[in-house]
Enzyme design. Structure first.
Site, PDB file in Angstrom:
ATOM      1  N   ASN A   9       0.855  -1.179   0.000  1.00 42.66           N
ATOM      2  CA  ASN A   9       0.000   0.000   0.000  1.00 42.66           C
ATOM      3  C   ASN A   9       0.897   1.236   0.000  1.00 42.66           C
ATOM      4  OD1 ASN A   9      -1.804   2.051   0.491  1.00 42.66           O
ATOM      5  ND2 ASN A   9      -2.433   1.341   2.526  1.00 42.66           N
ATOM      6  N   GLY A 174       2.926   2.672  10.671  1.00 46.69           N
ATOM      7  CA  GLY A 174       3.865   3.773  10.440  1.00 46.69           C
ATOM      8  C   GLY A 174       4.623   4.212  11.675  1.00 46.69           C
TER       9      GLY A 174
HETATM   10  P1  13P Z   1       3.269   0.613   7.567  1.00 48.24           P
HETATM   11  O1  13P Z   1       3.797  -0.688   7.023  1.00 48.24           O
HETATM   12  O2  13P Z   1       3.980   1.803   7.005  1.00 48.24           O
HETATM   13  O3  13P Z   1       3.217   0.610   9.073  1.00 48.24           O
HETATM   14  O4  13P Z   1       1.753   0.755   7.045  1.00 48.24           O
HETATM   15  C1  13P Z   1       0.866  -0.292   7.243  1.00 48.24           C
HETATM   16  C2  13P Z   1      -0.388  -0.001   6.525  1.00 48.24           C
HETATM   17  O5  13P Z   1      -1.147   0.874   6.908  1.00 48.24           O
HETATM   18  C3  13P Z   1      -0.682  -0.786   5.317  1.00 48.24           C
HETATM   19  O6  13P Z   1      -1.967  -0.575   4.868  1.00 48.24           O
END
Ligand code: 13P
Length: 256
Positions: A9, A174
């Site tokens: 994503n 994130g």
């Molecule tokens: P991260 O891998 O950046 O933590 O994001 C996860 C996410 O929201 C995927 O949809």
């Protein structure tokens, strides 16, 4: 036996034509021949056509990050699921926590989008997950159960079997704070049990449940080795082909 699925994503982090070409032209040869894992890349809308040109004859499938539930009309700024289908999109992420929290999407709206996606054979990846305060207050299961009841309202078993669920604890998105494999597996089991009660065991056993939240090459294998974790939805680490490739390899290894 559920086939693991890795979704990248990109959110709004990458997606100019040059970035799209650079990332995907590097990923395509890396993953060539891998047929044990479904691979989906969800670029921003503006990069979908460019992405499709590069991946159309490969084992990488195209995903969108959102859609509206109507085909056409006066919905300024929204994207029709039919438009997505026509340009080669196969999967659509629905109910991401960023859509729910920042853009105030409700479970009712997500349920409408989900039914629409199913009706035109777009494969939905539906995100659910709890906030940190909910986890700390011991309300994780309650939140998950509520989201499952509302988001999957009035679906048949046959429809349910076409859905991919992404369990994304919001505190892990994130932040670099991944759920431990045990924490994630506990919720995945809980989700599968709920699906078994709501639908039946066969349906629950067939549904793929991805984990999402700070997946990196270093933690992917331990997560995917858990019995109920069927791959991952990857944000930050999906922006570079090398790190996404390592995560895909971890998923491939988890089934061998
Ligand atoms: P991260 O891998 O950046 O933590 O994001 C996860 C996410 O929201 C995927 O949809």
């Amino acid at each position: 036996m559920r086939k693991p699925i890795i979704g990248g994503n990109w959110k709004m982090n990458r997606g100019t034509p040059n970035e799209t070409i650079e990332m995907l032209e590097s990923l395509v040869p890396q993953v060539e021949g891998i047929d044990t894992v479904d691979i989906v890349i969800a670029t921003p809308f503006t990069a979908l056509t460019k992405a499709y040109e590069i991946i159309k004859d490969t084992n990488i499938k195209l995903g969108a990050q959102n859609m509206y539930f109507e085909d056409k009309g006066a919905f300024t700024g929204e994207i029709s699921p039919q438009f997505l289908k026509e340009i080669g999109v196969e999967y659509v992420i629905l109910g991401h926590s960023e859509r729910r929290d920042i853009f105030k999407e409700s479970d009712t709206l997500i349920n409408k989008k989900l039914k629409k996606a199913l009706s035109i054979s777009l494969k939905p990846i539906v995100c659910i997950g709890e906030h940190l305060e909910e986890r700390e207050a011991g309300k994780t299961m309650h939140k998950i159960e509520y989201q499952i009841n509302e988001t999957f309202k009035d679906l048949s078993k046959e429809e349910m079997r076409k859905i991919i669920i992404a369990y994304e604890p919001i505190w892990a998105i994130g932040t670099g704070k991944t759920a431990t494999p045990e924490q994630a597996e506990e919720i995945h089991i809980f989700i599968r049990n709920l699906l078994s009660q709501k639908f039946d065991k066969e349906t629950a056993d067939s549904i793929r449940i991805q984990y999402g939240g700070s997946i990196k090459p270093i933690n992917a294998e331990d997560l995917f080795n858990k019995k109920n974790i069927d791959g991952g939805l990857v944000g930050g680490a999906s922006l570079q082909s090398d790190s996404l490739f390592q995560i895909i390899l971890a998923a491939d290894k988890s089934i061998k």
